[in-house]
Design a protein around this motif. Structure first.
Motif, PDB file in Angstrom:
ATOM      1  N   GLY A  18      -1.568 -41.393  17.290  1.00 14.98           N
ATOM      2  CA  GLY A  18      -1.274 -41.776  16.170  1.00 14.98           C
ATOM      3  C   GLY A  18      -0.763 -43.591  16.075  1.00 14.98           C
ATOM      4  O   GLY A  18      -1.166 -44.306  15.360  1.00 14.98           O
ATOM      5  N   ILE A  19       0.035 -43.555  17.227  1.00 18.73           N
ATOM      6  CA  ILE A  19       0.381 -44.989  17.573  1.00 18.73           C
ATOM      7  C   ILE A  19      -0.950 -46.080  17.831  1.00 18.73           C
ATOM      8  O   ILE A  19      -0.805 -47.244  17.077  1.00 18.73           O
ATOM      9  N   ILE A  20      -1.743 -45.337  18.311  1.00 23.37           N
ATOM     10  CA  ILE A  20      -2.980 -46.297  18.727  1.00 23.37           C
ATOM     11  C   ILE A  20      -3.624 -46.649  17.363  1.00 23.37           C
ATOM     12  O   ILE A  20      -4.080 -47.866  16.949  1.00 23.37           O
ATOM     13  N   ILE A 130      -2.170 -47.045   0.109  1.00 19.72           N
ATOM     14  CA  ILE A 130      -3.030 -46.980   1.218  1.00 19.72           C
ATOM     15  C   ILE A 130      -2.298 -46.061   2.169  1.00 19.72           C
ATOM     16  O   ILE A 130      -2.629 -45.096   3.122  1.00 19.72           O
ATOM     17  N   THR A 131      -0.986 -46.003   2.159  1.00 25.41           N
ATOM     18  CA  THR A 131      -0.076 -45.340   3.077  1.00 25.41           C
ATOM     19  C   THR A 131      -0.144 -43.628   2.652  1.00 25.41           C
ATOM     20  O   THR A 131      -0.129 -42.906   3.527  1.00 25.41           O
ATOM     21  N   LEU A 132      -0.282 -43.557   1.194  1.00 24.73           N
ATOM     22  CA  LEU A 132      -0.558 -42.111   0.902  1.00 24.73           C
ATOM     23  C   LEU A 132      -1.796 -41.743   1.386  1.00 24.73           C
ATOM     24  O   LEU A 132      -1.881 -40.349   1.856  1.00 24.73           O
ATOM     25  N   PRO A 136      -3.197 -38.005   5.387  1.00 19.65           N
ATOM     26  CA  PRO A 136      -4.047 -36.902   6.118  1.00 19.65           C
ATOM     27  C   PRO A 136      -4.702 -37.486   7.553  1.00 19.65           C
ATOM     28  O   PRO A 136      -4.995 -36.415   7.992  1.00 19.65           O
ATOM     29  N   GLU A 137      -4.913 -38.640   7.477  1.00 14.70           N
ATOM     30  CA  GLU A 137      -5.556 -38.905   8.778  1.00 14.70           C
ATOM     31  C   GLU A 137      -4.639 -38.530   9.919  1.00 14.70           C
ATOM     32  O   GLU A 137      -5.078 -38.160  10.986  1.00 14.70           O
ATOM     33  N   ILE A 201       1.960 -46.760   9.279  1.00 15.28           N
ATOM     34  CA  ILE A 201       3.075 -46.460  10.178  1.00 15.28           C
ATOM     35  C   ILE A 201       3.243 -44.738  10.065  1.00 15.28           C
ATOM     36  O   ILE A 201       4.019 -44.066  10.907  1.00 15.28           O
ATOM     37  N   VAL A 202       2.718 -44.256   8.856  1.00 18.63           N
ATOM     38  CA  VAL A 202       2.763 -42.810   8.591  1.00 18.63           C
ATOM     39  C   VAL A 202       1.975 -42.108   9.505  1.00 18.63           C
ATOM     40  O   VAL A 202       2.184 -40.756   9.836  1.00 18.63           O
ATOM     41  N   GLU A 203       0.947 -42.594  10.410  1.00 14.15           N
ATOM     42  CA  GLU A 203      -0.112 -41.772  11.033  1.00 14.15           C
ATOM     43  C   GLU A 203       0.625 -41.341  12.330  1.00 14.15           C
ATOM     44  O   GLU A 203       0.398 -40.026  12.516  1.00 14.15           O
ATOM     45  N   PRO A 204       1.373 -41.998  13.171  1.00 16.41           N
ATOM     46  CA  PRO A 204       1.894 -41.447  14.290  1.00 16.41           C
ATOM     47  C   PRO A 204       3.094 -40.466  13.791  1.00 16.41           C
ATOM     48  O   PRO A 204       3.282 -39.222  14.577  1.00 16.41           O
TER      49      PRO A 204
END
Length: 272
Positions: A18-20, A130-132, A136-137, A201-204
């Protein structure tokens, strides 16, 4: 290095992946240091490309494993069907709560959704939109890595890694597609860049949550896989495809979607 990564707990693997993907979003957002605005053809092709990546990932990396997980049961499709629909309803519920804006393709005005949109400026609302859609990703990455040790025979480390790579690839143009309009509207390069990278930032965070959830409650794995797929498809149909078709570049956007779909399909089949 790859062996060390494979030996890590799934939730740590998901966090790193997620960080990547977050860093790749930042790489795309860094386009504002080179360009002031993005050409409509490039923007629409990037949006179509991202849509293709997400559609292919939703099926090969998430829905198909969810269905395969239920083989041998009376209704192997049931967890996938329930999870898929719940994923869509989840994003719709967030749409109603989180303040954000969608471009209105008919009159070029902004369509506002969520609570308290009048209290926030346009750039913040764009970032929240976009954050929203990055939630799901992150979830999909998490459940893919969590599924490796949660009893999903179809899940592999390389398959989960391929999903993360595919999402990371589409995050590059996504970061540019957010930061460039903010820069064109008059924001400084640094401000536009920070808005762009912050959206991922929500992905990781959600990758870690997704992996931990399927590890704690193993039977929910097929539902979680399908849930992430449903959430991603909702985003694609609601946002990416309409945006990519909003200008007079429909054929280019459609071909870009097909290219993105093909790349993600190859990644998933080759690595899965």
């Amino acid at each position: 290095m790859s062996e060390i990564f494979q030996d890590l707990p799934p939730y740590i693997q998901a966090l790193i992946a997620g960080i990547i993907t977050w860093l790749l979003t930042a790489l795309g957002a860094a386009a504002v240091f080179v360009f002031k605005r993005v050409n409509d053809k490039i923007l629409n092709s990037m949006q179509g490309f991202a849509a293709g990546i997400m559609i292919a990932a939703s099926f090969w990396s998430l829905l198909q494993p969810a269905i395969d997980y239920g083989e041998g049961s009376a209704f192997p499709w049931l967890p996938a069907a329930i999870g898929f629909l719940l994923g869509g309803f989840f994003i719709r519920a967030l749409d109603l709560v989180i303040p954000h804006i969608h471009p209105n393709t008919q009159d070029k005005n902004q369509y506002h959704e969520g609570v308290g949109t009048k209290k926030l400026n346009k750039n913040t609302l764009l970032v929240l939109a976009i954050t929203l859609h990055n939630i799901p990703e992150g979830l999909s990455i998490g459940v893919a890595f969590g599924g490796i040790v949660a009893g999903n025979g179809q899940a592999t480390f390389l398959g989960a890694l391929g999903l993360a790579i595919g999402i990371g690839i589409q995050n590059i143009p996504e970061g540019a597609a957010l930061s460039m309009p903010i820069r064109a509207a008059g924001a400084s390069r640094w401000k536009a860049f920070n808005y762009g990278q912050a959206s991922a930032i929500v992905e990781p965070i959600f990758a870690t949550i997704g992996a931990a959830a399927v590890l704690v409650i193993t039977p929910m794995l097929p539902y979680a896989l399908a849930f992430a797929a449903g959430a991603m498809i909702f985003v694609v149909v609601e946002e990416l495809i309409p945006d990519s078709q909003a200008s007079n570049n429909t054929d280019l956007a459609t071909l870009s979607l097909m290219i993105g779909f093909t790349i993600m399909m190859i990644l998933d089949v080759a690595l899965g």
